[in-house]
Design an enzyme around this catalytic site. Sequence first.
Site, PDB file in Angstrom:
ATOM      1  N   LYS A 120       0.844  -1.197   0.000  1.00 51.97           N
ATOM      2  CA  LYS A 120       0.000   0.000   0.000  1.00 51.97           C
ATOM      3  C   LYS A 120       0.883   1.252   0.000  1.00 51.97           C
ATOM      4  O   LYS A 120       0.680   2.167  -0.781  1.00 51.97           O
ATOM      5  CB  LYS A 120      -0.926  -0.024   1.221  1.00 51.97           C
ATOM      6  CG  LYS A 120      -1.843   1.170   1.307  1.00 51.97           C
ATOM      7  CD  LYS A 120      -2.802   1.072   2.484  1.00 51.97           C
ATOM      8  CE  LYS A 120      -3.555   2.393   2.632  1.00 51.97           C
ATOM      9  NZ  LYS A 120      -4.456   2.411   3.772  1.00 51.97           N
ATOM     10  N   GLU A 138      10.546  -4.609   4.580  1.00 52.89           N
ATOM     11  CA  GLU A 138      10.675  -6.014   4.174  1.00 52.89           C
ATOM     12  C   GLU A 138      10.354  -6.188   2.687  1.00 52.89           C
ATOM     13  O   GLU A 138      11.067  -6.859   1.939  1.00 52.89           O
ATOM     14  CB  GLU A 138       9.704  -6.890   4.979  1.00 52.89           C
ATOM     15  CG  GLU A 138      10.016  -6.971   6.464  1.00 52.89           C
ATOM     16  CD  GLU A 138       9.230  -5.969   7.287  1.00 52.89           C
ATOM     17  OE1 GLU A 138       9.013  -4.821   6.811  1.00 52.89           O
ATOM     18  OE2 GLU A 138       8.855  -6.310   8.418  1.00 52.89           O
ATOM     19  N   GLY A 144      -4.862  -1.827   4.967  1.00 47.12           N
ATOM     20  CA  GLY A 144      -4.035  -2.957   4.511  1.00 47.12           C
ATOM     21  C   GLY A 144      -4.696  -4.301   4.767  1.00 47.12           C
ATOM     22  O   GLY A 144      -4.771  -5.163   3.885  1.00 47.12           O
ATOM     23  N   ARG A 145      -5.214  -4.489   5.979  1.00 40.07           N
ATOM     24  CA  ARG A 145      -5.796  -5.794   6.328  1.00 40.07           C
ATOM     25  C   ARG A 145      -7.185  -5.994   5.733  1.00 40.07           C
ATOM     26  O   ARG A 145      -7.820  -7.024   5.966  1.00 40.07           O
ATOM     27  CB  ARG A 145      -5.811  -5.971   7.855  1.00 40.07           C
ATOM     28  CG  ARG A 145      -6.438  -4.823   8.623  1.00 40.07           C
ATOM     29  CD  ARG A 145      -6.091  -4.893  10.103  1.00 40.07           C
ATOM     30  NE  ARG A 145      -6.560  -3.721  10.831  1.00 40.07           N
ATOM     31  CZ  ARG A 145      -5.873  -2.590  10.966  1.00 40.07           C
ATOM     32  NH1 ARG A 145      -4.690  -2.474  10.391  1.00 40.07           N
ATOM     33  NH2 ARG A 145      -6.354  -1.591  11.668  1.00 40.07           N
ATOM     34  N   GLU A 181      -4.769  -6.536  14.815  1.00 41.54           N
ATOM     35  CA  GLU A 181      -4.264  -5.230  14.391  1.00 41.54           C
ATOM     36  C   GLU A 181      -5.397  -4.196  14.456  1.00 41.54           C
ATOM     37  O   GLU A 181      -5.158  -3.015  14.675  1.00 41.54           O
ATOM     38  CB  GLU A 181      -3.672  -5.302  12.969  1.00 41.54           C
ATOM     39  CG  GLU A 181      -2.744  -4.139  12.642  1.00 41.54           C
ATOM     40  CD  GLU A 181      -1.888  -4.356  11.389  1.00 41.54           C
ATOM     41  OE1 GLU A 181      -0.687  -4.633  11.507  1.00 41.54           O
ATOM     42  OE2 GLU A 181      -2.446  -4.241  10.275  1.00 41.54           O
ATOM     43  N   HIS A 234      -4.759 -33.241  17.935  1.00 41.16           N
ATOM     44  CA  HIS A 234      -3.632 -34.052  18.411  1.00 41.16           C
ATOM     45  C   HIS A 234      -2.500 -33.166  18.910  1.00 41.16           C
ATOM     46  O   HIS A 234      -1.360 -33.619  19.020  1.00 41.16           O
ATOM     47  CB  HIS A 234      -3.164 -34.977  17.283  1.00 41.16           C
ATOM     48  CG  HIS A 234      -4.256 -35.897  16.837  1.00 41.16           C
ATOM     49  ND1 HIS A 234      -4.495 -37.119  17.433  1.00 41.16           N
ATOM     50  CD2 HIS A 234      -5.239 -35.729  15.908  1.00 41.16           C
ATOM     51  CE1 HIS A 234      -5.551 -37.673  16.858  1.00 41.16           C
ATOM     52  NE2 HIS A 234      -6.028 -36.850  15.932  1.00 41.16           N
ATOM     53  N   LYS A 237       9.480  -0.760  14.272  1.00 39.75           N
ATOM     54  CA  LYS A 237      10.090  -0.468  12.955  1.00 39.75           C
ATOM     55  C   LYS A 237      11.211   0.549  13.123  1.00 39.75           C
ATOM     56  O   LYS A 237      12.286   0.419  12.542  1.00 39.75           O
ATOM     57  CB  LYS A 237       9.047   0.115  11.989  1.00 39.75           C
ATOM     58  CG  LYS A 237       7.997  -0.857  11.511  1.00 39.75           C
ATOM     59  CD  LYS A 237       7.122  -0.168  10.460  1.00 39.75           C
ATOM     60  CE  LYS A 237       5.894  -0.985  10.135  1.00 39.75           C
ATOM     61  NZ  LYS A 237       4.943  -0.300   9.264  1.00 39.75           N
TER      62      LYS A 237
HETATM   63  O1  F6P Z   1       3.221  -2.794   9.717  1.00 41.17           O
HETATM   64  C1  F6P Z   1       1.865  -3.078   9.628  1.00 41.17           C
HETATM   65  C2  F6P Z   1       1.354  -2.783   8.252  1.00 41.17           C
HETATM   66  O2  F6P Z   1       1.264  -1.425   8.049  1.00 41.17           O
HETATM   67  C3  F6P Z   1       0.022  -3.462   7.990  1.00 41.17           C
HETATM   68  O3  F6P Z   1      -1.048  -2.749   8.472  1.00 41.17           O
HETATM   69  C4  F6P Z   1       0.052  -3.613   6.520  1.00 41.17           C
HETATM   70  O4  F6P Z   1      -0.898  -4.545   6.071  1.00 41.17           O
HETATM   71  C5  F6P Z   1       1.479  -4.052   6.314  1.00 41.17           C
HETATM   72  O5  F6P Z   1       2.216  -3.309   7.252  1.00 41.17           O
HETATM   73  C6  F6P Z   1       2.027  -3.861   4.936  1.00 41.17           C
HETATM   74  O6  F6P Z   1       1.992  -2.522   4.551  1.00 41.17           O
HETATM   75  P1  F6P Z   1       2.182  -2.116   3.045  1.00 41.17           P
HETATM   76  O7  F6P Z   1       1.089  -2.696   2.247  1.00 41.17           O
HETATM   77  O8  F6P Z   1       2.170  -0.615   3.044  1.00 41.17           O
HETATM   78  O9  F6P Z   1       3.528  -2.637   2.599  1.00 41.17           O
END
Ligand code: F6P
Length: 548
Positions: free
Chosen positions: A208, A214, A268-269, A354, A385, A513
Site C-alpha cells: 500500500k 521487508e 491494509g488488512r 491489528e 492431536h 520499525k
Molecule cells: O506494519 C503493519 C502494516 O502497516 C500493515 O497494516 C500492513 O498490512 C502491512 O504493514 C504492509 O503494509 P504495506 O502494504 O504498506 O507494505
Amino acid sequence: MPPHSQDFDLKAALSGLRAEQKRLTAISMRDLFAVDAQRFERFSLKLGDLLFDFSKNRIDADAMRKLLEMAARAGVEARRDAMFAGAEINATEGRAVLHTALRNRSVRPVMVGGADVMPDIRRVHAAMARFARAVRAGNYAVSGGKVTDVVNIGIGGSDLGPAMAARALSPYVDGPRLHFVSNVDGADIGDTLNRLDLATTLFIVASKTFTTAETMANASTARVAVERAAGKAHAARHFAALSTNLAATAKFGIPQDRTFGFWDWVGGRYSLWSAIGLSLMIGIGPRRFDELLDGAFQVDEHFRTAPLDRNIPVVMALLGIWHRNVWGYATHAVLPYDNRLARFPAYLQQLDMESNGKRVTLANRPATIATGPVVWGEPGTNGQHAFYQLIHQGTDVVPCDFLVAAEPHEKLGRHHAMLVANCLAQSEALMRGKTLAEAAAELSAAGMPERKVRVLAPHKTFPGNRPSNTFLYRKLTPATLGALIALYEHKVFVQGAIWNINSFDQWGVELGKVLASEIEPLLSGGSLERRDSSTAGLIAAYRRLRGK
Ligand code: F6P
C-alpha cells in the site's frame, strides 16, 4: 465517527451483563439444551447456504437480549451506516473506511468527499481483469515466454489475504502457479527464487505504502536476480506493482500500465478486494475473483440491513464481547475443519488483533475494559492431536469457532465424513463434558477396582460448558470464502464500535520499525551506549558470533 450515543455507558452495560453471567453460571449448557427443544433453532442463523450455530454458548434469551440492547445503545447501527456512507471513521488517520465499496456489486454510488468512488474502482478492477486474462492466456509474455509462475511480494495485509485465499481456493487455481514471499528473512525469497525458472516468472510487488522495509528489500533482491537471469533490458517486464503510492512504484521502475492503484480508504488488512488481490485473480481468473466479491457483498448487504438480532456479524461480535469482557476469556480459537483454510487463523489474527488491539478509546482516554482477544488456531483434525487437550481440560476457557463444509472438493471414501464427525464431536464434547460420576461409572464398568477408579476418574473428567460457534457451509467456493471473510470483518467492526476504539489504525507497529532501523547498523559496529543492557548484550553476542 458517530460517538457512542450520549446515554451509553459501556461499564454499566457490562455490569448488567455480569448479573446474567451469575445467573447462567448455575446452569450448565447441557441443561440449557435439555430444557429447550428449540434451542438450536433459536440460537442459529442462516445466510444463503451458510449456517451459523451459536447455541453451544452459555447464553439464553435474557442474556442475548441484554447484549443486543448494548449494541443498539452503543450506536452500532449509526456507525455501520457511517462506514458504508464513506464518513471519515478512521479518525486518527483522517480517512474513510471503504473496503465494502470494493465489492459493491450494486449500482449504488459511494461518495467520498463529494465524489463517487465507484467509477475509479471499476476502472482499476477492469484493468486488473485485462492484465490477469492476458497473463493467463499467455498473451503477456516475459523474457522466457508465457508466465508459468507468479510471486506476490508483500507483507501483512499485502500478503496474508491473497496467500490465504490462494490456498483456500487451490481447487480453482488454473492459471500460473502462485507463490508468496513476505518475510525479510532471506530464506523466504531465497528458497522461492531457487525453485523457480526466473525467465518465466512474474513478480508482483504489493505494498500500500511502497515503503515497507521487508517488501522493498525482497523486491530489490528479486530484481537483482531477474536482471541476472534475463538481462537488464528485459527485467522490467517481469514486474508489476500494487500500491497507493504511484510515485514510488514509478521510481522503482515499474511502468504505469503494470501498476494497479488503490486508495487510502482501503486498510491494509482489508485490501484483498482491491488491486492487492491481483495474484489471486491471475490464479483463479477474473470470473472466480468476482464470485469472491459477490460472497462478500452478500454479507455486506446482510450486515447493512438485517435487524441486530438476525445479523450474523453482530451476533458474532456480541458473543465475543460476552466472552472477553463478561466471562474474562482472553483468547479466541479459530478451528477450520477445512485444510485449505490453514492460513485463515493467521489472516484473522491480523484482521482482529491489528484492528482491535487498542488501549486508547476514540474519546482519547485509556480503555478501562479489555479490548481485542488473542486470536489463534490451526485446522482440525491436526489441532486435536496438539492443543485441544488444553481446550478441553486446561484451566483457561477458550471460546472456539469451528468451520466446516458439507461438501468436499475431493471424493475420497470416508475422509469427509470422518472430518465432519470430528468437527461436530469436538463442539459436542466441549459443551457436554464428562462428569466425575460419568467418568467413574465408565471405569467401573470396564472392571477397574474402586480404589483405582477414585484415583483416575478426576483425570478423565471434562468440565464441559466450554463455548463454541460452528459455521457450516455447502462448499469452500470463492463466494463462500468471500462471505466468511466479510463476516469476520464486520464482527471486528462491531466490537470496535462497542469498545469505542478506532479499528482502522495500527500505530502499535511503528515503534519496533523505528528501533529496527536504529539497530541494523549497530549489528556491524558502533557504540551501544544508548541501548539497554539486554539489547546491548545481545548485539555484542551477535557480533562475536559473526566475528565482528
Ligand atoms: O506494519 C503493519 C502494516 O502497516 C500493515 O497494516 C500492513 O498490512 C502491512 O504493514 C504492509 O503494509 P504495506 O502494504 O504498506 O507494505
